[in-house]
Design a protein around this motif. Structure first.
Motif, PDB file in Angstrom:
ATOM      1  N   ASN A  32       0.846  -1.308   0.067  1.00 29.55           N
ATOM      2  CA  ASN A  32       0.187  -0.233   0.110  1.00 29.55           C
ATOM      3  C   ASN A  32       0.879   1.329   0.169  1.00 29.55           C
ATOM      4  O   ASN A  32       0.536   2.110   0.628  1.00 29.55           O
ATOM      5  N   ARG A  34       2.054   4.845  -1.215  1.00 27.68           N
ATOM      6  CA  ARG A  34       1.128   5.863  -1.701  1.00 27.68           C
ATOM      7  C   ARG A  34       1.677   6.524  -2.918  1.00 27.68           C
ATOM      8  O   ARG A  34       0.981   6.853  -3.872  1.00 27.68           O
ATOM      9  N   ASN A 133       3.511   1.214   3.784  1.00 26.99           N
ATOM     10  CA  ASN A 133       2.911   2.457   3.518  1.00 26.99           C
ATOM     11  C   ASN A 133       3.512   3.512   4.270  1.00 26.99           C
ATOM     12  O   ASN A 133       4.122   3.455   5.457  1.00 26.99           O
TER      13      ASN A 133
END
Length: 183
Positions: A32, A34, A133
């Protein structure tokens, strides 16, 4: 004094030659992530050290995309990559290959780098490292599936590194043992 090499003097291989070349049996898993600039940077580092593959998971963007290309500089075309919706699915797939899976994360019982677990990885079929992340790091449900958490020692007031910086340090740590056959 040393003279800086011109681009034409650096022995670079083509993307096709890269795809055919022997790879370091290291898989990078982006959990995940970004920032497309971070994703592109990880591609470029993976290319530099001939990592086997990158798994892009969850909200992690996929090539082709201009913002990934901006930092990858074409490495997104040479490094094999796979998208999976859930990071746990990627970890399961990698474990089925017989690879050991590390999470780069600050955890209870994490092993500080340089780690013997990495030094001895040439004796394993292969390894994967999960990078998390930018805000929340690697998800706990993913950490629970990993063999070991590795941590980069930090001695300043901040105890976090940009995910692309972490990738560079961790990939280098694996590469220096993989490519140095005498250790």
């Amino acid at each position: 004094m040393s003279r800086k090499l011109k681009t034409t003097e650096i022995e670079r291989i083509s993307a096709e030659q890269y795809r055919q070349a022997e790879k370091m049996p290291l898989v990078i898993v982006l959990d995940n992530v970004r920032s497309m600039h971070n994703i592109g940077s990880v591609f470029r580092t993976a290319d530099a050290f001939r990592a086997e593959e990158i798994f892009l998971c969850g909200i992690t963007a996929q090539p082709p995309h201009n913002d990934i290309h901006k930092t990858a500089l074409g490495a997104e075309d040479s490094v094999r990559w796979t998208y999976v919706n859930d990071t746990t699915e990627a970890v399961r797939t990698i474990r089925e290959r017989g690879y050991k899976v590390f999470a780069a994360e600050q955890c209870e019982g994490s092993v500080m780098m340089p780690a013997d677990e990495i030094r001895n990885w040439k004796d394993m079929k292969g390894c994967a490292v999960v990078l998390g992340n930018e805000v929340h790091g690697v998800g706990q449900h993913v950490i629970d599936m990993c063999d070991t958490c590795i941590e980069i020692p930090q001695h300043g007031t901040k105890h976090s590194l940009n995910v692309s910086v972490t990738a560079g340090i961790v990939i280098w740590e694996f590469a220096r043992y993989f490519y140095n056959k005498t250790e």
